[in-house]
Design a protein around this motif. Structure first.
Motif, short mmCIF file in Angstrom:
data_model
loop_
_atom_site.label_atom_id
_atom_site.label_comp_id
_atom_site.label_asym_id
_atom_site.label_seq_id
_atom_site.Cartn_x
_atom_site.Cartn_y
_atom_site.Cartn_z
N UNK A 11 0.85 -1.18 0.00
CA UNK A 11 0.00 0.00 0.00
C UNK A 11 0.88 1.24 0.00
N UNK A 12 0.76 2.05 -1.02
CA UNK A 12 1.61 3.24 -1.15
C UNK A 12 1.01 4.40 -0.36
N UNK A 13 0.96 4.19 0.95
CA UNK A 13 0.37 5.18 1.86
C UNK A 13 0.89 4.90 3.26
N UNK A 14 0.58 5.83 4.22
CA UNK A 14 1.04 5.60 5.59
C UNK A 14 -0.05 5.02 6.47
N UNK A 15 -1.24 4.76 5.90
CA UNK A 15 -2.28 4.03 6.61
C UNK A 15 -3.19 3.37 5.58
N UNK A 16 -4.09 2.52 6.05
CA UNK A 16 -4.98 1.81 5.14
C UNK A 16 -6.12 2.73 4.70
N UNK A 17 -5.89 3.45 3.64
CA UNK A 17 -6.89 4.35 3.07
C UNK A 17 -7.62 3.61 1.95
N UNK A 18 -8.83 4.08 1.63
CA UNK A 18 -9.69 3.35 0.72
C UNK A 18 -9.12 3.21 -0.68
N UNK A 19 -8.74 4.32 -1.31
CA UNK A 19 -8.29 4.28 -2.70
C UNK A 19 -7.04 3.42 -2.89
N UNK A 20 -5.99 3.56 -2.05
CA UNK A 20 -4.82 2.69 -2.20
C UNK A 20 -5.14 1.21 -2.02
N UNK A 21 -6.10 0.90 -1.12
CA UNK A 21 -6.48 -0.50 -0.89
C UNK A 21 -7.23 -1.04 -2.10
N UNK A 22 -8.16 -0.27 -2.65
CA UNK A 22 -8.93 -0.72 -3.80
C UNK A 22 -8.04 -0.98 -5.02
N UNK A 23 -6.94 -0.23 -5.15
CA UNK A 23 -6.03 -0.43 -6.27
C UNK A 23 -5.37 -1.80 -6.24
N UNK A 24 -5.34 -2.44 -5.07
CA UNK A 24 -4.68 -3.74 -4.94
C UNK A 24 -5.63 -4.92 -5.17
N UNK A 25 -6.91 -4.62 -5.35
CA UNK A 25 -7.87 -5.71 -5.58
C UNK A 25 -7.57 -6.38 -6.93
N UNK A 26 -7.52 -7.73 -6.93
CA UNK A 26 -7.20 -8.45 -8.16
C UNK A 26 -8.43 -8.65 -9.05
N UNK A 27 -9.59 -8.24 -8.57
CA UNK A 27 -10.80 -8.29 -9.38
C UNK A 27 -11.34 -6.87 -9.52
N UNK A 28 -12.26 -6.68 -10.43
CA UNK A 28 -12.78 -5.36 -10.73
C UNK A 28 -13.47 -4.77 -9.50
N UNK A 29 -12.94 -3.65 -9.02
CA UNK A 29 -13.50 -2.99 -7.84
C UNK A 29 -14.33 -1.77 -8.23
N UNK A 30 -14.80 -1.75 -9.46
CA UNK A 30 -15.52 -0.58 -9.96
C UNK A 30 -16.80 -0.31 -9.15
N UNK A 31 -17.52 -1.39 -8.81
CA UNK A 31 -18.74 -1.23 -8.02
C UNK A 31 -18.45 -0.59 -6.68
N UNK A 32 -17.37 -1.07 -6.03
CA UNK A 32 -16.98 -0.52 -4.73
C UNK A 32 -16.55 0.93 -4.86
#
Length: 311
Positions: free
Chosen positions: A174-195
């Motif tokens: 995660x390219x951040x200093x805490x678990x933020x939503x956008x950096x976490x969603x970028x790591x999803x291996x399936x389409x996170x468009x709905x989320x």
């Protein structure tokens, strides 16, 4: 990493401030100082409001709620960030990341509602002073505070459940200093468009709704203060209002840039700076901004200090 038909991520690596390793001790000292001052300042505010009967009013009830929130808000982010600064490749379990994300979203939403409620309270006090005691009773202010907290935690629960059900199969950095939503969603291996759509709608509703209420209240307050006949009184009111409004603009400006129009902020380093504004800087500033020019709080603080010396 665990293998069950596919590689499933069981922990994330928080990269944090990897580009400034040569000053990590300085960063650690700065953020530790900010955290200590933030927590101490807000504890003092809560203690003063609780202990002084003269401060048992809606305005100070909301202020003590905001102080409690800031303690929880910064404690959810800064201690882990301090640990990550001094550790090499700091990791956080998947569950821990989801929990941090939930409390971050819930407390952030609650702060939006509280800022809106506090602005409305000041609007009624300044623009409708004759009706203030009727509109802002103790019962009303308690209910508004409870609604802010409960709505904040309920509103983000469904979104976090959806995030927890996403599949993460690598990479796990995660390219951040805490678990933020956008950096976490970028790591999803399936389409996170709905989320992403759900989170955008939720963030837009909470941020823009509370922001418009807050700004509308301050606009009405400023228009009313313009009509104050005394130049000294007008100047004092303006200075206090300007300080409050500055914090509100910084908080909402950074949050809206990150979560309502995230595509406009593509640089990861800029994202971190914006995140620091609403996770570290504004909680640090709030105790000073909301009490520095407040004579009631100053008098209560002096009274408490004299009591401690006598004991």
């Amino acid at each position: 990493m665990t293998v069950i038909n596919e590689t499933i991520v069981t922990e994330f690596i928080l990269l944090g401030f990897t580009g400034v390793k040569h000053i990590k001790l300085l960063l650690f000292a700065i953020f530790l100082f900010i955290y200590i001052v933030t927590v101490t300042g807000n504890i003092v505010i809560v203690a003063i409001v609780y202990g002084d009967n003269h401060l048992h009013t809606p305005m100070y009830l909301f202020l003590s709620n905001l102080s409690c929130l800031e303690i929880l808000y910064t404690s959810n982010i800064i201690p882990k960030m301090l640990f990550n600064i001094i550790m090499e490749n700091p990791s956080v379990p998947f569950t821990g990341c989801i929990v941090q994300l939930y409390f971050f979203g819930s407390l952030g939403s609650t702060e939006c509602f509280l800022l809106g409620v506090m602005a409305y309270d000041r609007y009624v006090a300044i623009c409708k002073p004759l009706h203030y005691s009727l509109l802002m009773t103790t019962r009303t202010s308690v209910l508004m505070s409870l609604c802010s907290w409960s709505t904040g935690f309920i509103a983000t629960f469904g979104a976090i459940v959806l995030v927890s059900q996403l599949h993460f199969c690598g990479p796990n950095q995660i390219k951040h200093f805490f678990c933020d939503l956008q950096p976490v969603l970028k790591l999803s291996c399936k389409n996170a468009q709905t989320m992403e759509t759900v989170s955008w709608i939720l963030a837009s509703t909470i941020l823009l709704g509370s922001c418009l209420l807050t700004l509308a209240s301050y606009v009405r307050i400023i228009l009313t203060m313009v009509q104050i006949p005394s130049s000294k009184g007008r100047q004092k009111a303006f200075s206090t209002c300007t300080a409050h409004l500055t914090v509100v603009i910084i908080f909402y400006g950074a949050m809206i840039s990150m979560y309502v129009s995230p595509n406009t902020v593509g640089n990861e380093e800029i994202n971190k700076v914006l995140s620091l504004l609403y996770t570290v800087i504004t909680p640090f500033m709030n105790p000073f901004i909301y009490t520095l020019r407040n004579q009631d709080v100053k008098q209560a603080l002096h009274k408490a200090m004299k009591t401690c010396k006598c004991n």
